[in-house]
Design a protein around this motif. Structure first.
Motif, short mmCIF file in Angstrom:
data_model
loop_
_atom_site.label_atom_id
_atom_site.label_comp_id
_atom_site.label_asym_id
_atom_site.label_seq_id
_atom_site.Cartn_x
_atom_site.Cartn_y
_atom_site.Cartn_z
N ILE A 249 -35.60 -93.38 15.62
CA ILE A 249 -34.15 -93.39 15.35
C ILE A 249 -33.66 -94.77 14.93
O ILE A 249 -32.98 -94.89 13.89
CB ILE A 249 -33.37 -92.87 16.57
CG1 ILE A 249 -33.80 -91.43 16.90
CG2 ILE A 249 -31.86 -92.91 16.28
CD1 ILE A 249 -33.59 -90.43 15.78
N PRO A 250 -33.94 -95.86 15.66
CA PRO A 250 -33.49 -97.16 15.17
C PRO A 250 -34.10 -97.55 13.83
O PRO A 250 -33.45 -98.23 13.03
CB PRO A 250 -33.91 -98.14 16.28
CG PRO A 250 -34.89 -97.41 17.11
CD PRO A 250 -34.54 -95.97 17.00
N ILE A 251 -35.31 -97.11 13.55
CA ILE A 251 -35.91 -97.39 12.24
C ILE A 251 -35.05 -96.76 11.15
O ILE A 251 -34.74 -97.41 10.13
CB ILE A 251 -37.36 -96.86 12.18
CG1 ILE A 251 -38.26 -97.67 13.10
CG2 ILE A 251 -37.89 -96.90 10.74
CD1 ILE A 251 -39.67 -97.14 13.20
N ILE A 252 -34.64 -95.51 11.35
CA ILE A 252 -33.78 -94.84 10.38
C ILE A 252 -32.42 -95.53 10.29
O ILE A 252 -31.91 -95.80 9.19
CB ILE A 252 -33.60 -93.36 10.76
CG1 ILE A 252 -34.90 -92.58 10.54
CG2 ILE A 252 -32.46 -92.72 9.95
CD1 ILE A 252 -34.88 -91.17 11.05
N LEU A 253 -31.83 -95.86 11.44
CA LEU A 253 -30.50 -96.46 11.46
C LEU A 253 -30.45 -97.78 10.71
O LEU A 253 -29.46 -98.10 10.05
CB LEU A 253 -30.04 -96.69 12.91
CG LEU A 253 -29.87 -95.47 13.81
CD1 LEU A 253 -29.27 -95.88 15.15
CD2 LEU A 253 -29.02 -94.40 13.16
N PHE A 254 -31.52 -98.57 10.80
CA PHE A 254 -31.52 -99.91 10.21
C PHE A 254 -32.00 -99.94 8.76
O PHE A 254 -31.64 -100.84 8.01
CB PHE A 254 -32.40 -100.85 11.04
CG PHE A 254 -31.83 -101.18 12.38
CD1 PHE A 254 -30.51 -101.57 12.52
CD2 PHE A 254 -32.61 -101.09 13.53
CE1 PHE A 254 -29.97 -101.88 13.77
CE2 PHE A 254 -32.09 -101.40 14.78
CZ PHE A 254 -30.77 -101.80 14.90
N ILE A 255 -32.80 -98.96 8.36
CA ILE A 255 -33.44 -99.01 7.04
C ILE A 255 -32.77 -98.10 6.02
O ILE A 255 -32.60 -98.49 4.86
CB ILE A 255 -34.94 -98.64 7.16
CG1 ILE A 255 -35.70 -99.72 7.95
CG2 ILE A 255 -35.58 -98.44 5.79
CD1 ILE A 255 -37.16 -99.40 8.16
N LEU A 256 -32.36 -96.92 6.43
CA LEU A 256 -31.93 -95.88 5.50
C LEU A 256 -30.43 -95.67 5.55
O LEU A 256 -29.88 -95.40 6.62
CB LEU A 256 -32.65 -94.57 5.85
CG LEU A 256 -32.53 -93.43 4.86
CD1 LEU A 256 -33.33 -93.73 3.60
CD2 LEU A 256 -33.05 -92.13 5.50
#
Length: 238
Positions: A160-167
């Protein structure tokens, strides 16, 4: 305007996570393991049905996982409120084609994240401390889909944080992704074949994941078989 407290948000989010899980997993379980059990028993991948003790354990660890997922809401909201994420509020900002594409990108990103973290927790130094809980269900039911050790729950939440920060993402796209995640994870833990999935060349199936639960080997992917086929970890009975 009145805002919910962090505690209230945690409770509400946790209850919503649990409700979605109970509805989706419960529906599949009721049809296949209760209502139509006799009718569909010949199709079961492993012919024996698990004991009630296992099912209760699956439910317990799954509910614990959603308590952990719910706690993540505090941190995610903090990032969003402070403008640390790539959230956008109007679908028109990026258009409907990107909105649809973003959901697919989330799925692809998650499949990659899942494959490699899954391989990690299968390492001999890690497996017995974390992933062994999930693999204690060698004959899984839909309730096993989120039955994780608490540390594995935290690892799985990391996408989830990967998605929130990248996409760049719209909150509805994120909701669709999480719902799809829940449904597909339940499907591969059915213990029964799912109509049509075997016809899709790169889709993961209940048969493939059931083999993974039974042997603790091969088929580490979640939605797709791309990484398994690239890395030589794919098994199929066909």
């Amino acid at each position: 305007m009145n805002y919910l407290s962090n505690t209230e948000l945690w409770i509400l989010g946790t209850l919503l996570f649990m409700l979605r899980y109970i509805v989706i997993a419960g529906l599949f379980f009721y049809v296949l393991y209760v209502w139509k059990k006799t009718k569909f028993s010949s199709a079961k991948i492993q012919k024996e049905f698990p004991e009630q003790r296992q099912i209760k354990k699956e439910i317990f660890f799954s509910l614990l996982t959603f308590v952990i997922y719910g706690s993540g809401i505090w941190l995610f909201l903090y990032w969003i409120e402070n403008g640390n994420t790539k959230l956008y509020t109007a679908i028109s900002d990026y258009g409907m084609p990107y909105f649809i594409l973003s959901v697919f990108l989330m799925i692809v990103m998650h499949d990659t994240y899942f494959y490699w973290t899954h391989r990690l927790i299968h390492h001999s130094l890690v497996f017995k401390h974390i992933h062994k809980v999930h693999h204690s269900f060698t004959n899984p039911t839909p309730w096993a889909s989120f039955a994780f050790h608490p540390l594995e729950a935290f690892i799985s939440l990391g996408i989830i944080p990967i998605i929130l920060f990248i996409l760049p993402f719209h909150h509805l796209a994120l909701l669709l992704f999480i719902t799809f995640l829940t449904v597909y994870n339940v499907i591969i833990h059915l213990g029964f074949p799912f109509p049509g999935l075997n016809r899709l060349k790169y889709s993961n199936t209940p048969e493939a994941h059931d083999y993974h639960h039974l042997t603790s080997k091969k088929n580490y992917g979640l939605y797709f078989t791309f990484w398994d086929k690239i890395m030589g970890t794919y098994w199929s009975k066909t």
